[in-house]
Design an enzyme around this catalytic site. Sequence first.
Site, PDB file in Angstrom:
ATOM      1  N   ASP A  53       0.859  -1.186   0.000  1.00 16.87           N
ATOM      2  CA  ASP A  53       0.000   0.000   0.000  1.00 16.87           C
ATOM      3  C   ASP A  53       0.898   1.240   0.000  1.00 16.87           C
ATOM      4  O   ASP A  53       1.865   1.304   0.749  1.00 16.87           O
ATOM      5  CB  ASP A  53      -0.928   0.028   1.218  1.00 16.87           C
ATOM      6  CG  ASP A  53      -2.190   0.840   0.948  1.00 16.87           C
ATOM      7  OD1 ASP A  53      -3.301   0.309   1.085  1.00 16.87           O
ATOM      8  OD2 ASP A  53      -2.056   2.035   0.564  1.00 16.87           O
ATOM      9  N   ARG A  65     -13.297   1.109   9.166  1.00 20.02           N
ATOM     10  CA  ARG A  65     -13.353  -0.208   8.522  1.00 20.02           C
ATOM     11  C   ARG A  65     -11.985  -0.870   8.374  1.00 20.02           C
ATOM     12  O   ARG A  65     -11.898  -2.080   8.216  1.00 20.02           O
ATOM     13  CB  ARG A  65     -14.008  -0.095   7.138  1.00 20.02           C
ATOM     14  CG  ARG A  65     -13.189   0.713   6.138  1.00 20.02           C
ATOM     15  CD  ARG A  65     -13.989   0.950   4.873  1.00 20.02           C
ATOM     16  NE  ARG A  65     -13.202   1.583   3.839  1.00 20.02           N
ATOM     17  CZ  ARG A  65     -12.839   2.856   3.814  1.00 20.02           C
ATOM     18  NH1 ARG A  65     -13.176   3.632   4.817  1.00 20.02           N
ATOM     19  NH2 ARG A  65     -12.127   3.343   2.817  1.00 20.02           N
ATOM     20  N   CYS A 105     -15.181   4.568  -2.434  1.00 21.86           N
ATOM     21  CA  CYS A 105     -15.744   4.643  -1.078  1.00 21.86           C
ATOM     22  C   CYS A 105     -15.720   6.049  -0.500  1.00 21.86           C
ATOM     23  O   CYS A 105     -16.624   6.437   0.245  1.00 21.86           O
ATOM     24  CB  CYS A 105     -14.983   3.719  -0.140  1.00 21.86           C
ATOM     25  SG  CYS A 105     -15.210   2.000  -0.543  1.00 21.86           S
TER      26      CYS A 105
END
Length: 423
Positions: free
Chosen positions: A124, A135, A250
């Site tokens: 990442d 989340r 999102c």
Amino acid sequence: MSTIIDADKSEIRLLTELNSRLKEENELLKIRVKELEEKLEHNSKISEPTKSDKVPAKANLKNNDLSLDEYTRYGRQLILPGFGKSGQLKLKNTSILIVGAGGLGAPVAIYLAAAGVGKLGIIDYDTVEKSNLQRQVIHNESREGVSKAQSARMTIEELNSLCQCVAYDILLDSSNALEIIEKYDIVIDATDNVATRYLLNDACVMAGIPLVSGSALRMDGQLTIYNYKGGPCYRCLFPKPPPPESVLNCSDGGVLGVVTGVIGCLQALQAIKIATDMNGGPHNLLIFSATSYPLFRSMKLRPKKEDCALCGERPSITELIDYVQFCGSGALDKSPTVNVLGYEDRIEPKVRKNLPNSINIPLNDLPNKIEEVKKSLEKLNTPGNDSQHAVNILKNVLKGEIKDIIGGLYKWSLDVDQEFPIY
Ligand SMILES: Nc1ncnc2c1ncn2[C@@H]1O[C@H](COP(=O)(O)OP(=O)(O)OP(=O)(O)O)[C@@H](O)[C@H]1O
Ligand SMILES: [Zn+2]
């Protein structure tokens, strides 16, 4: 004197009794251990692979046995029929690459590490933000600002020190994807953008590695395995990328944390099934919707396309391409933007509660309000991704500099006017 001798005698008697009881218990324990070993042996035989196309082990861990610590740690899954010691050893000898340590990647990494996967790679490029914690449960408050890949690695190391975890804090792109992916047996797509989806698909086909792909948005999610056991690749189903303006993510559309948890857990499950050669069923697309009944639907996938440009008989794509160009947007891309401080520099004076020189029009109304916009709008501000769509619509009908304000009203409230109400 005789009392002391009597006392000694009774102590000796007690000790002898205790000794023989311990011996008995020792014998019983040996029998129990033997029973458990036989059970494990039996379960291992049941779970022997029946399919021919096994995933080759690239973890290079070559572990043929489990330690006492591992028997204790994995005991509850070791006694599962169809899993057993052989399943556990397969997991231990498997390496899995998770791309994205966000909403999906978090549960995937936690469950795979806990289950005993030998090696996990986590990629990442981003850092942990407060809005991720709703989340992305692998991170926590003390990790705000820390690289997501490193934060994920720290959690994994605390959870299961037996799992070898490699953190890559990089943007995965055409220049590095194959070199990294080739080191792993299975790849998990836990990212949030189309360019990376095609990149991972192409790299996995080229490297001959199965790709467990997940997505989650709002209350819905999807799960598919590509390039596995003769099934299709992503390009077989979607040869062309969608128009960039039709893709919602999102941060703009929202997502319920549990929904990413559901899909992430299913991705981890599929990876475990691939690693241990458990029966997985046909090639399906699993669709989850928190607001529908039943919650899950399964659709049979179209088979592999013979003329697929990538995995077909005569492929035209033989090396990784420029995915940002192919998709019209990349992992880091947004519409033309200006940040709130830049916008503040251009206007004056500051007026509280309303952005100066701005009007607020819902995206749906925008095509009907072009005239109004032409007359009264110098610069535009609407929240979130809507503003990016708005910029695209306006660019078609208006001349001049049309820009999206990065972060919109929310960022304005943080950086310019702390009393500006956010919602
Ligand atoms: N090409 C890529 N290389 C490395 N990491 C990637 C790539 N594409 C996406 N990611 C990562 O995948 C993750 C996707 O997870 P998710 O959408 O839940 O997170 P997010 O981008 O932090 O969310 P939000 O949009 O709410 O800020 C992100 O952490 C993102 O940085
Ligand atoms: Zn294909």
